[in-house]
Design a protein around this motif. Sequence first.
Motif, PDB file in Angstrom:
ATOM      1  N   ARG A  31     -13.164 -15.796  -3.042  1.00 46.97           N
ATOM      2  CA  ARG A  31     -13.272 -14.505  -3.727  1.00 46.97           C
ATOM      3  C   ARG A  31     -14.556 -14.424  -4.538  1.00 46.97           C
ATOM      4  N   ASP A  32     -14.869 -15.501  -5.276  1.00 46.42           N
ATOM      5  CA  ASP A  32     -16.095 -15.529  -6.075  1.00 46.42           C
ATOM      6  C   ASP A  32     -17.334 -15.444  -5.193  1.00 46.42           C
ATOM      7  N   HIS A  33     -17.305 -16.158  -4.065  1.00 43.63           N
ATOM      8  CA  HIS A  33     -18.440 -16.141  -3.154  1.00 43.63           C
ATOM      9  C   HIS A  33     -18.626 -14.747  -2.552  1.00 43.63           C
ATOM     10  N   ALA A  34     -17.532 -14.096  -2.179  1.00 43.97           N
ATOM     11  CA  ALA A  34     -17.607 -12.743  -1.622  1.00 43.97           C
ATOM     12  C   ALA A  34     -18.154 -11.765  -2.660  1.00 43.97           C
ATOM     13  N   ALA A  35     -17.728 -11.909  -3.901  1.00 47.88           N
ATOM     14  CA  ALA A  35     -18.237 -11.035  -4.964  1.00 47.88           C
ATOM     15  C   ALA A  35     -19.724 -11.273  -5.191  1.00 47.88           C
ATOM     16  N   ALA A  38     -21.635  -9.654  -2.406  1.00 44.33           N
ATOM     17  CA  ALA A  38     -21.634  -8.199  -2.567  1.00 44.33           C
ATOM     18  C   ALA A  38     -22.640  -7.778  -3.635  1.00 44.33           C
ATOM     19  N   GLN A  39     -22.724  -8.543  -4.722  1.00 42.54           N
ATOM     20  CA  GLN A  39     -23.712  -8.243  -5.767  1.00 42.54           C
ATOM     21  C   GLN A  39     -25.129  -8.401  -5.241  1.00 42.54           C
ATOM     22  N   LEU A  40     -25.365  -9.448  -4.457  1.00 40.32           N
ATOM     23  CA  LEU A  40     -26.688  -9.658  -3.866  1.00 40.32           C
ATOM     24  C   LEU A  40     -27.048  -8.506  -2.942  1.00 40.32           C
ATOM     25  N   HIS A  41     -26.093  -8.078  -2.128  1.00 39.58           N
ATOM     26  CA  HIS A  41     -26.330  -6.964  -1.213  1.00 39.58           C
ATOM     27  C   HIS A  41     -26.669  -5.689  -1.995  1.00 39.58           C
ATOM     28  N   ALA A  42     -25.933  -5.431  -3.067  1.00 38.50           N
ATOM     29  CA  ALA A  42     -26.191  -4.240  -3.885  1.00 38.50           C
ATOM     30  C   ALA A  42     -27.561  -4.327  -4.557  1.00 38.50           C
ATOM     31  N   ARG A  43     -27.920  -5.496  -5.017  1.00 40.47           N
ATOM     32  CA  ARG A  43     -29.230  -5.680  -5.672  1.00 40.47           C
ATOM     33  C   ARG A  43     -30.370  -5.454  -4.686  1.00 40.47           C
ATOM     34  N   ILE A  44     -30.236  -5.938  -3.473  1.00 40.98           N
ATOM     35  CA  ILE A  44     -31.275  -5.723  -2.457  1.00 40.98           C
ATOM     36  C   ILE A  44     -31.375  -4.240  -2.123  1.00 40.98           C
ATOM     37  N   ALA A  45     -30.241  -3.546  -2.064  1.00 41.27           N
ATOM     38  CA  ALA A  45     -30.265  -2.099  -1.807  1.00 41.27           C
ATOM     39  C   ALA A  45     -30.983  -1.362  -2.935  1.00 41.27           C
ATOM     40  N   GLU A  46     -30.758  -1.788  -4.173  1.00 42.58           N
ATOM     41  CA  GLU A  46     -31.460  -1.174  -5.311  1.00 42.58           C
ATOM     42  C   GLU A  46     -32.961  -1.408  -5.215  1.00 42.58           C
ATOM     43  N   LEU A  47     -33.350  -2.624  -4.872  1.00 39.35           N
ATOM     44  CA  LEU A  47     -34.779  -2.933  -4.740  1.00 39.35           C
ATOM     45  C   LEU A  47     -35.412  -2.128  -3.613  1.00 39.35           C
ATOM     46  N   ALA A  48     -34.703  -1.969  -2.503  1.00 39.69           N
ATOM     47  CA  ALA A  48     -35.236  -1.175  -1.395  1.00 39.69           C
ATOM     48  C   ALA A  48     -35.418   0.274  -1.808  1.00 39.69           C
ATOM     49  N   ASP A  71     -39.955  -3.465   4.613  1.00 35.82           N
ATOM     50  CA  ASP A  71     -39.548  -4.200   5.810  1.00 35.82           C
ATOM     51  C   ASP A  71     -38.890  -5.527   5.436  1.00 35.82           C
ATOM     52  N   LYS A  72     -39.514  -6.246   4.509  1.00 35.93           N
ATOM     53  CA  LYS A  72     -38.926  -7.519   4.058  1.00 35.93           C
ATOM     54  C   LYS A  72     -37.558  -7.288   3.422  1.00 35.93           C
ATOM     55  N   LEU A  73     -37.458  -6.253   2.590  1.00 34.05           N
ATOM     56  CA  LEU A  73     -36.169  -5.951   1.950  1.00 34.05           C
ATOM     57  C   LEU A  73     -35.125  -5.529   2.976  1.00 34.05           C
ATOM     58  N   HIS A  74     -35.571  -4.801   4.014  1.00 28.45           N
ATOM     59  CA  HIS A  74     -34.643  -4.392   5.064  1.00 28.45           C
ATOM     60  C   HIS A  74     -34.111  -5.628   5.792  1.00 28.45           C
ATOM     61  N   GLN A  75     -34.970  -6.583   6.098  1.00 35.80           N
ATOM     62  CA  GLN A  75     -34.535  -7.829   6.730  1.00 35.80           C
ATOM     63  C   GLN A  75     -33.580  -8.593   5.810  1.00 35.80           C
ATOM     64  N   SER A  76     -33.934  -8.628   4.530  1.00 32.44           N
ATOM     65  CA  SER A  76     -33.056  -9.300   3.557  1.00 32.44           C
ATOM     66  C   SER A  76     -31.716  -8.587   3.460  1.00 32.44           C
ATOM     67  N   ALA A  77     -31.741  -7.254   3.526  1.00 32.50           N
ATOM     68  CA  ALA A  77     -30.498  -6.488   3.452  1.00 32.50           C
ATOM     69  C   ALA A  77     -29.611  -6.777   4.661  1.00 32.50           C
ATOM     70  N   LEU A  78     -30.215  -6.885   5.839  1.00 33.20           N
ATOM     71  CA  LEU A  78     -29.435  -7.213   7.035  1.00 33.20           C
ATOM     72  C   LEU A  78     -28.818  -8.604   6.915  1.00 33.20           C
ATOM     73  N   THR A  79     -29.618  -9.556   6.427  1.00 34.73           N
ATOM     74  CA  THR A  79     -29.114 -10.917   6.241  1.00 34.73           C
ATOM     75  C   THR A  79     -28.002 -10.934   5.197  1.00 34.73           C
ATOM     76  N   ALA A  80     -28.210 -10.213   4.101  1.00 38.66           N
ATOM     77  CA  ALA A  80     -27.196 -10.164   3.040  1.00 38.66           C
ATOM     78  C   ALA A  80     -25.906  -9.505   3.536  1.00 38.66           C
ATOM     79  N   ALA A  81     -26.046  -8.480   4.376  1.00 39.57           N
ATOM     80  CA  ALA A  81     -24.854  -7.821   4.925  1.00 39.57           C
ATOM     81  C   ALA A  81     -24.077  -8.784   5.822  1.00 39.57           C
ATOM     82  N   ALA A  82     -24.808  -9.559   6.624  1.00 42.03           N
ATOM     83  CA  ALA A  82     -24.134 -10.542   7.485  1.00 42.03           C
ATOM     84  C   ALA A  82     -23.451 -11.611   6.634  1.00 42.03           C
ATOM     85  N   ARG A  83     -24.131 -12.066   5.592  1.00 40.49           N
ATOM     86  CA  ARG A  83     -23.535 -13.070   4.710  1.00 40.49           C
ATOM     87  C   ARG A  83     -22.313 -12.503   3.997  1.00 40.49           C
ATOM     88  N   MET A  84     -22.377 -11.232   3.621  1.00 42.31           N
ATOM     89  CA  MET A  84     -21.258 -10.593   2.939  1.00 42.31           C
ATOM     90  C   MET A  84     -20.062 -10.494   3.901  1.00 42.31           C
TER      91      MET A  84
END
Length: 145
Positions: A31-35, A38-48, A71-84
């Motif tokens: 649960r902690d890892h999923a949260a 999710a926070q990392l994914h949201a932070r990358i979306a904010e940066l994008a 482009d880098k943030l988009h790649q990071s967002a895709l990776t973060a979404a997969a990790r999420m």
Amino acid sequence: MSGTRGKTLARLHRVRTIQLHLAHADEARARDHAASEAQLHARIAELAAAVAPIAASAVGVSLGAAAHYRDKLHQSALTAAARMRNAEDFRARAAEATRTARRDQSAIEKLIVRADAATIRAEMRALEETPPGAPASAGKRHDPC
């Protein structure tokens, strides 16, 4: 509950309880890892969103740099979404493992209750089958007063 069966059931109950506690811990970690993911994914979306081009600053160099970072943030967002998604899948598996461990533990508890009830029934039958005048113990017998 007495004898070998009682000891076996008690040992199984201890093992199932430990397994349940470990499953609870794994579920909490998941649960902690999923949260966190999710926070990392949201932070990358904010940066994008923050690097999105602004019409007032349409300088070629800044647009090129912004495009590169987007482009880098988009790649990071895709990776973060997969990790999420992976973290959510792991969390779901951990929750199922916890439910399974709880079912196993409650099954052992039911077996313990049944064994106790069977022991009590056997003792009651033994008391019913003893003759009324039979001594309760092999010690001295005194006449009723």
